[in-house]
Design a protein around this motif. Structure first.
Motif, PDB file in Angstrom:
ATOM      1  N   LYS A   1     -19.169  -2.606   0.955  1.00 39.33           N
ATOM      2  CA  LYS A   1     -17.854  -3.527   1.223  1.00 39.33           C
ATOM      3  C   LYS A   1     -16.805  -2.740   0.673  1.00 39.33           C
ATOM      4  O   LYS A   1     -15.494  -2.750   1.274  1.00 39.33           O
ATOM      5  CB  LYS A   1     -17.933  -4.935   0.811  1.00 39.33           C
ATOM      6  N   LYS A   2     -16.680  -2.142  -0.242  1.00 39.67           N
ATOM      7  CA  LYS A   2     -15.757  -1.643  -0.981  1.00 39.67           C
ATOM      8  C   LYS A   2     -15.294  -0.268  -0.440  1.00 39.67           C
ATOM      9  O   LYS A   2     -14.145   0.015  -0.090  1.00 39.67           O
ATOM     10  CB  LYS A   2     -16.075  -1.123  -2.661  1.00 39.67           C
TER      11      LYS A   2
ATOM     12  N   HIS B   1      -4.051  -7.701  12.771  1.00 38.43           N
ATOM     13  CA  HIS B   1      -4.571  -6.581  12.171  1.00 38.43           C
ATOM     14  C   HIS B   1      -4.085  -5.145  13.037  1.00 38.43           C
ATOM     15  O   HIS B   1      -4.007  -5.178  14.093  1.00 38.43           O
ATOM     16  CB  HIS B   1      -6.031  -6.526  11.956  1.00 38.43           C
TER      17      HIS B   1
ATOM     18  N   ARG C   1       0.927  -1.133  -0.036  1.00 38.06           N
ATOM     19  CA  ARG C   1      -0.018  -0.113  -0.024  1.00 38.06           C
ATOM     20  C   ARG C   1       0.842   1.247   0.094  1.00 38.06           C
ATOM     21  O   ARG C   1       1.946   1.266   0.726  1.00 38.06           O
ATOM     22  CB  ARG C   1      -1.013   0.054   1.081  1.00 38.06           C
TER      23      ARG C   1
ATOM     24  N   GLU D   1     -15.856   0.239   2.878  1.00 34.24           N
ATOM     25  CA  GLU D   1     -15.307  -0.317   4.269  1.00 34.24           C
ATOM     26  C   GLU D   1     -13.887  -0.307   3.922  1.00 34.24           C
ATOM     27  O   GLU D   1     -12.862   0.028   4.835  1.00 34.24           O
ATOM     28  CB  GLU D   1     -16.139  -1.428   4.730  1.00 34.24           C
ATOM     29  N   LYS D   2     -13.317  -1.224   2.877  1.00 33.90           N
ATOM     30  CA  LYS D   2     -12.041  -1.499   2.687  1.00 33.90           C
ATOM     31  C   LYS D   2     -11.226  -0.137   2.480  1.00 33.90           C
ATOM     32  O   LYS D   2     -10.036   0.114   3.039  1.00 33.90           O
ATOM     33  CB  LYS D   2     -11.739  -2.382   1.422  1.00 33.90           C
ATOM     34  N   LYS D   3     -11.861   0.666   1.706  1.00 32.43           N
ATOM     35  CA  LYS D   3     -11.216   2.010   1.433  1.00 32.43           C
ATOM     36  C   LYS D   3     -11.026   2.866   2.507  1.00 32.43           C
ATOM     37  O   LYS D   3      -9.922   3.462   2.579  1.00 32.43           O
ATOM     38  CB  LYS D   3     -12.156   2.706   0.230  1.00 32.43           C
TER      39      LYS D   3
ATOM     40  N   ILE E   1     -10.837   1.934   5.824  1.00 32.10           N
ATOM     41  CA  ILE E   1      -9.842   1.391   6.544  1.00 32.10           C
ATOM     42  C   ILE E   1      -8.470   1.833   5.934  1.00 32.10           C
ATOM     43  O   ILE E   1      -7.285   1.963   6.599  1.00 32.10           O
ATOM     44  CB  ILE E   1      -9.877  -0.109   6.380  1.00 32.10           C
ATOM     45  N   ASP E   2      -8.214   1.650   4.721  1.00 34.59           N
ATOM     46  CA  ASP E   2      -6.920   2.005   3.938  1.00 34.59           C
ATOM     47  C   ASP E   2      -6.494   3.714   4.351  1.00 34.59           C
ATOM     48  O   ASP E   2      -5.549   3.732   4.507  1.00 34.59           O
ATOM     49  CB  ASP E   2      -6.810   1.943   2.450  1.00 34.59           C
TER      50      ASP E   2
ATOM     51  N   TRP F   1     -15.727   8.429   1.730  1.00 34.70           N
ATOM     52  CA  TRP F   1     -15.936   7.073   1.472  1.00 34.70           C
ATOM     53  C   TRP F   1     -16.310   6.283   3.033  1.00 34.70           C
ATOM     54  O   TRP F   1     -16.044   5.152   3.305  1.00 34.70           O
ATOM     55  CB  TRP F   1     -14.392   6.520   1.612  1.00 34.70           C
TER      56      TRP F   1
END
Length: 495
Positions: free
Chosen positions: A425-426, A467, A385, A428-430, A432-433, A413
């Protein structure tokens, strides 16, 4: 006289008659008649305000609901239900102190109102006022509660007793200088007593004694909010930021201390020192922007002499001197850059500047080796990342730019903005990043590691794995993605 008027008069008189001793009824006009009428009007108005407030509360319009409950209490200062509903609004608004005040008034007016006593007990437990909380839970059990209330009171009573036992153990461990044990016990206490300022300060002090001052910041910030006029907390936060190399945050926090007490000796002395340092750094960076490298070097040399007891300022100052000398085409750059790399072998900025210095000295093999080392680290980083790309900021971005970019993207986001399950879901991932990028780039140690080609949040490279958001020191409980707080960051990432 018309019949309808006579019947009206007879009706009014029937409302204002009283039996005499002989059993007959006679009209008794008194001054209280007017007051009775007014009182009836007041009660009706209070009920109206309560009903309006209740509807607005259910609709989530807290400020409007609060105004109606204020009005109800003004109309009837002994209406326990009005206080209870206002306390509910205060709780929804996060105003626990005001809520406790109203709940106490409810208990005073209606001692058998178990819901109010139970709710007050909950709040007192969160504040760490364990003896008072226990008294409330025991009071509920003595008030013929419902089965549900009895079960809740007994459960909370057990929690309160356990917290009291753990607190005693934690204090003993701290006094015995067993800070690790104290921290472990305080972690458990603060899961229950989340608003206990004293326990947060004790955990912060334990972290400092354990040599991990960065972990103390979140507890000290919480304590500064929980205790009014907490100058000591602001002072400690400022000194920690200063020792970690974040002079800007240190200056910001010590100013908060002086807002509370402009004559605070420790804060004022620290303020003068940090302000002078900040001025030197800003001035030096301005000189670099103007390509006045010799003058910038002199500024950073002065910083080294001024901050001899804080190693991170010496290291960062030498890194900037290394840069200035390489840009000024001085052979001395090789020695200074090498000195920085001995302290920080992964410092890609120093690698780049030393490679430039090697080229000037026609030491091509050494230059190639430094460039290759840097390229390998950058390649390794690119395969993972890229936190700079995630936030859309340059590699030399300052903390405020990072926070600004973070806030904008976090709002965009946030998973709650999406209804479709796949899109959620997309998001949520974004999200977190984005949060991970902010964590790394606002922490000097992690940012330095990332710039050197290592992802500090990569579970594979961390002992114990797991994590990154579940590490105990990170204190994500109560995380506010739009706040400007959080970890620290040094100010010398300009290359």
């Amino acid at each position: 006289m018309p019949a309808y008027l006579l019947s009206g008069i007879f009706f009014l008189q029937s409302q204002l008659i009283a039996p005499n001793n002989l059993g007959s009824s006679i009209y008794l006009p008194t001054r209280e008649d007017g007051r009775l009428s007014v009182q009836c009007g007041i009660n009706a108005e209070v009920e109206k305000q309560l009903e309006l407030g209740k509807k607005l509360l259910a609709a989530g319009q807290l400020a409007d609901a609060l105004s109606h409950f204020h009005a109800a209490i003004e109309g009837d200062a002994d209406n326990y239900l009005a206080y209870y509903r206002r306390a509910t609004v205060y709780l929804a608004m996060g105003k626990s102190k005001a809520a406790i005040h109203d709940l106490s008034r409810v208990v005073e007016l209606k001692q058998d109102f178990t819901s109010a006593r139970l709710q007050r007990g909950h709040l007192l437990l969160k504040q760490g006022k364990l003896d008072e909380a226990i008294e409330d839970f025991e009071g509920v059990l003595l008030s013929k509660p419902s089965d549900k209330e009895e079960g809740e009171a007994r459960a909370q009573l057990l929690k309160s007793d356990e917290a009291r036992r753990l607190r005693s153990q934690a204090q003993s461990a701290f006094l015995e200088k067993d800070y690790y044990t104290a921290i472990t016990l305080l972690d458990k206490i603060l899961e229950v007593c989340v608003w206990d300022a004293d326990m947060r300060e004790l955990r912060a002090e334990s972290y400092i004694k354990e040599g991990e001052p960065g972990k103390a910041i979140s507890d000290l910030k919480a304590a500064a909010k929980l205790k009014s006029d907490n100058t000591e907390a602001f002072y400690k936060i400022s000194t920690i930021y200063y020792e970690l190399g974040d002079h800007e945050m240190s200056l910001s926090e010590v100013r908060e201390c002086l807002k509370l007490d402009q004559d605070h000796k420790e804060c004022f002395s620290h303020y003068k020192r940090v302000k002078k340092l900040n001025k030197q750094i800003v001035s030096a960076e301005q000189l670099i922007q103007e390509r006045r490298y010799q003058e910038a070097t002199e500024k950073y040399e002065a910083i080294i002499k001024m901050e001899i007891n804080v190693p991170i300022y010496t290291t960062r100052a030498k890194e900037r001197i290394c840069h200035c000398l390489s840009m000024n085409q001085q052979t001395e750059a090789i020695n200074v850059c090498t000195e920085v790399l001995q302290l920080e072998p992964e410092n890609v900025n120093a690698l780049k500047d030393r490679a430039e210095a090697y080229l000037l000295e026609e030491m091509y093999e050494e230059a190639i080796q430094d460039y290759e080392t840097k390229a390998q680290r950058m390649l390794k980083q690119s395969q993972k990342r890229d936190y700079y790309k995630i936030l859309g900021v340059k590699r030399n971005a300052r903390k405020q730019e990072i926070i600004k970019a973070y806030r904008k993207l976090a709002m965009q986001w946030h998973p709650d903005n999406f209804q479709n399950e796949e899109e959620k879901k997309k998001a949520e991932k974004k999200f977190i990043d984005i949060a991970a990028a902010k964590e790394v780039l606002t922490d000097p140690e992690m940012r330095s590691k990332f710039d050197a080609g290592e992802d500090p949040l990569d579970a594979e490279s961390q002992q114990g794995g797991g994590h990154p958001f579940h590490r105990s020191w990170n204190s994500w409980q109560g995380f506010d993605p739009f706040s400007s707080g959080g970890p620290f960051q040094f100010k010398f990432h300009f290359n």
